[in-house]
Design an enzyme around this catalytic site. Structure first.
Site, mmCIF file in Angstrom:
data_model
loop_
_atom_site.group_PDB
_atom_site.id
_atom_site.type_symbol
_atom_site.label_atom_id
_atom_site.label_comp_id
_atom_site.label_asym_id
_atom_site.label_seq_id
_atom_site.Cartn_x
_atom_site.Cartn_y
_atom_site.Cartn_z
ATOM 1 N NE ARG A 93 -5.620 8.325 6.406
ATOM 2 C CZ ARG A 93 -6.155 7.577 7.950
ATOM 3 N NH1 ARG A 93 -5.750 8.273 8.508
ATOM 4 N NH2 ARG A 93 -6.567 6.653 7.484
ATOM 5 N N GLY A 138 0.972 -1.074 -0.116
ATOM 6 C CA GLY A 138 -0.068 -0.125 0.259
ATOM 7 C C GLY A 138 0.837 0.965 -0.174
HETATM 8 C C1 UD1 Z 1 -8.411 -4.121 5.963
HETATM 9 C C2 UD1 Z 1 -9.669 -5.071 5.934
HETATM 10 C C3 UD1 Z 1 -10.562 -5.076 7.025
HETATM 11 C C4 UD1 Z 1 -9.928 -4.343 8.257
HETATM 12 C C5 UD1 Z 1 -8.591 -3.155 7.636
HETATM 13 C C6 UD1 Z 1 -8.327 -3.544 8.904
HETATM 14 C C7 UD1 Z 1 -10.220 -5.742 3.581
HETATM 15 C C8 UD1 Z 1 -10.442 -5.664 1.912
HETATM 16 N N1 UD1 Z 1 -10.086 -5.165 4.635
HETATM 17 O O1 UD1 Z 1 -9.421 -2.915 5.368
HETATM 18 O O2 UD1 Z 1 -11.673 -5.842 6.886
HETATM 19 O O3 UD1 Z 1 -11.128 -4.248 9.400
HETATM 20 O O4 UD1 Z 1 -8.071 -3.761 7.297
HETATM 21 O O5 UD1 Z 1 -7.173 -2.476 9.453
HETATM 22 O O6 UD1 Z 1 -8.945 -7.159 3.794
HETATM 23 N N2 UD1 Z 1 -2.443 -3.812 1.009
HETATM 24 C C9 UD1 Z 1 -1.889 -4.525 -0.216
HETATM 25 N N3 UD1 Z 1 -2.334 -4.380 -1.468
HETATM 26 C C10 UD1 Z 1 -3.319 -3.934 -1.979
HETATM 27 C C11 UD1 Z 1 -4.378 -3.362 -0.790
HETATM 28 C C12 UD1 Z 1 -3.604 -3.163 0.526
HETATM 29 O O7 UD1 Z 1 -0.206 -5.068 0.143
HETATM 30 O O8 UD1 Z 1 -3.469 -4.097 -2.604
HETATM 31 C C13 UD1 Z 1 -1.793 -4.043 1.973
HETATM 32 C C14 UD1 Z 1 -2.029 -2.364 2.648
HETATM 33 O O9 UD1 Z 1 -0.081 -1.637 1.992
HETATM 34 C C15 UD1 Z 1 -2.081 -2.220 4.191
HETATM 35 C C16 UD1 Z 1 -3.189 -3.692 4.098
HETATM 36 O O10 UD1 Z 1 -2.609 -4.341 2.919
HETATM 37 O O11 UD1 Z 1 -0.992 -3.044 5.185
HETATM 38 C C17 UD1 Z 1 -4.698 -3.277 4.567
HETATM 39 O O12 UD1 Z 1 -4.625 -2.811 3.710
HETATM 40 P P1 UD1 Z 1 -5.879 -1.366 3.336
HETATM 41 O O13 UD1 Z 1 -5.869 -0.679 2.424
HETATM 42 O O14 UD1 Z 1 -5.614 -0.449 4.704
HETATM 43 O O15 UD1 Z 1 -6.888 -1.596 4.255
HETATM 44 P P2 UD1 Z 1 -8.007 -1.616 4.483
HETATM 45 O O16 UD1 Z 1 -9.773 -0.832 3.385
HETATM 46 O O17 UD1 Z 1 -7.815 -0.752 5.966
#
Ligand code: UD1
Ligand code: CA
Length: 455
Positions: free
Chosen positions: A22, A18
């Site tokens: 922010r 990600g």
């Molecule tokens: C996610 C969960 C949510 C949970 C929350 C807890 C999903 C769909 N949702 O939401 O249920 O309550 O975390 O914090 O999983 N990342 C990648 N590649 C991507 C997208 C994300 O590596 O394509 C990584 C991000 O860097 C991060 C983590 O996965 O470390 C979570 O991603 P983020 O987009 O923050 O998920 P949330 O919307 O917060």
């Protein structure tokens, strides 16, 4: 049937692709530090506590930088690239090719969630359901995914906040993001995750629902909300740091270390301190410090990459830099800086000294104001001092140079040549006294001043 031990091989997938917009930073989010170690290092440490067969870190934003940092933190970790961030499910899919042939249990962690405890992970990995999700009761559930469970405590499915109706949003049991899934099942289900949802992303959180639809069992294990704290902004980073330090201080006290003013001591993730060590106020531990039991660090010391043996005392106001090795009963006093130097047992360096690229033999005394002149502007050079030697105050040791066992240097010497064992090295001009000259100079100066005052 509740939790029971199921001993299986483990692979850990750490999501770190990600952007972290922010944070408002050019540095990828997972490389921001908590306890002097990049956040992804905390995830790697948690992963290692499970003694896994594989660790895969999924990188995307700043992939090259993150990959390099991961390589330094853990050379066994493999790197998967997620070129486009299409969601957490898609991210895990990128890791699976690196787990070919692995048929144990896959644990998914986030690179920006540094506080999941080893105990919690152990609970998760030993649970016997096919999919186990780590949940928590949120004080304010906010935008977390919600865990829908039945009366028996089975997990039915996870609903993302954006896709949830009012009733579902009222659920306080939230998804931490940490999940354990049987590898074979994960492979079978991962391609069935679609992106027909409010975010248009491939959600990893679809896995429990899909597993159930296929006759498998999903369950929830819960932990304290504090463990699931994620970092998305500098404010949250500062809060994470404060939480980390508060925990480490309590751990240190409980392990039998005296902290005179705990709230002023700062630790790194990898700080090792033995029992009965005493740490004074305002001491900062950078990465890579070991303090053996019974050593004492007085106030206002800054330590990094160093080893302090039993019985040693350091400070106040000392700085130990990487490669400083202090043997037993060594004394390092105020305003002393030591870098890449070994001090054998019983060495004393009391005051105002710089030792760099040096070896000091047993029980040698280094006088105040000693400097190893280790750098010629281009290259670094070594200083070797033998055992039971005496370095007079204000000695400049112009390296490369050797001072033998039981040798001495005269105060104020600039030592440019080796001093043999048992010899006294003198490298300064001989003193002469000019009778009455001081009085005459003073008188002349006073007269000058008086004349200026008249103008
Ligand atoms: C996610 C969960 C949510 C949970 C929350 C807890 C999903 C769909 N949702 O939401 O249920 O309550 O975390 O914090 O999983 N990342 C990648 N590649 C991507 C997208 C994300 O590596 O394509 C990584 C991000 O860097 C991060 C983590 O996965 O470390 C979570 O991603 P983020 O987009 O923050 O998920 P949330 O919307 O917060
Ligand atoms: Ca998040």
């Amino acid at each position: 049937m509740s939790e029971q031990t199921k001993s299986q091989e483990i692979a850990v997938v750490i999501l770190a692709a990600g952007q972290g917009s922010r944070m408002k930073s050019d540095l990828p989010k997972v490389l921001h530090k908590v306890g002097a170690v990049p956040m992804v290092g905390h995830a790697l440490a948690a992963a290692r506590s499970l003694d896994p067969a594989h660790i895969v870190v999924v990188t995307g934003h700043g992939a090259e930088q993150v990959g390099k940092a991961v390589g330094k933190l853990d050379e066994t970790a493999k790197i998967a690239l997620q070129a486009e961030q299409l969601g957490t499910g898609h991210a895990v899919a990128q890791a699976l090719p690196l787990l070919d042939g692995f048929d144990g249990r896959v644990i998914v962690l986030y690179g920006d969630t540094p506080f999941i405890s080893e105990d919690t992970l152990a609970k998760l990995t030993t649970h016997d359901a096919d999919v186990v999700v780590l949940g928590f009761e949120a004080a304010d559930p906010g935008r977390y995914g919600r865990l829908m469970t039945d009366d028996a405590g089975n997990l039915l499915r996870i609903v993302e906040f954006k896709d949830a109706d009012e009733t579902t949003r009222a659920i306080r049991l939230c998804n931490s993001g940490v999940m354990a899934v049987d590898a074979a099942l994960l492979r079978q289900l991962i391609d069935r995750i679609g992106n027909d949802n409010a975010s248009g992303e491939y959600y990893l959180t679809d896995i429990p629902g899909l597993a159930r639809d296929n006759g498998h069992r999903a369950a929830v294990v819960t932990c304290q909300e504090a463990e699931t704290l994620g970092v998305n902004s500098r404010t949250e980073l500062a809060r994470a740091e404060a939480i980390f330090q508060a925990r480490r201080r309590i751990e240190a006290l409980e392990e039998g270390i005296t902290l005179t003013a705990p709230e002023t001591v700062f630790f790194s993730l990898d700080t090792h301190i033995g029992r009965d060590a005493i740490i004074g106020p305002n001491v900062i531990f950078g990465p890579g410090v070991t303090v053996e039991s019974g050593a004492e660090i007085l106030g206002f010391c800054h330590l990094e990459g160093c080893h302090i043996s039993t019985g040693a005392t350091v400070g106040p106001f000392a700085r130990l830099r990487p490669g400083a090795e202090l043997g037993g009963d060594v004394h390092v006093g105020n305003f002393v800086e030591i870098k890449n130097s070994v001090l054998d047992e019983g060495v004393k360096v009391g005051h105002l000294t710089y030792l760099g690229d040096a070896h000091i033999g047993e029980r040698t005394n280094i006088g105040a104001g000693t400097v190893t002149c280790n750098y010629d502007g281009v290259m670094k050079h070594r200083t070797e001092i033998g055992a039971e030697a005496f370095i007079g105050s204000d000695t400049m040791l112009v390296a490369p140079v050797k001072v033998g066992d039981h040798a001495m240097t005269a105060s104020g010497s600039v030592i440019t040549e080796d001093v043999p064992p048992d010899a006294l090295g003198v490298g300064r001009a001989r003193q002469t006294n000019k009778a009455g000259l001081a009085r005459r100079i003073m008188q002349a100066l006073r007269e000058q001043k008086a004349k200026k005052g008249q103008r």
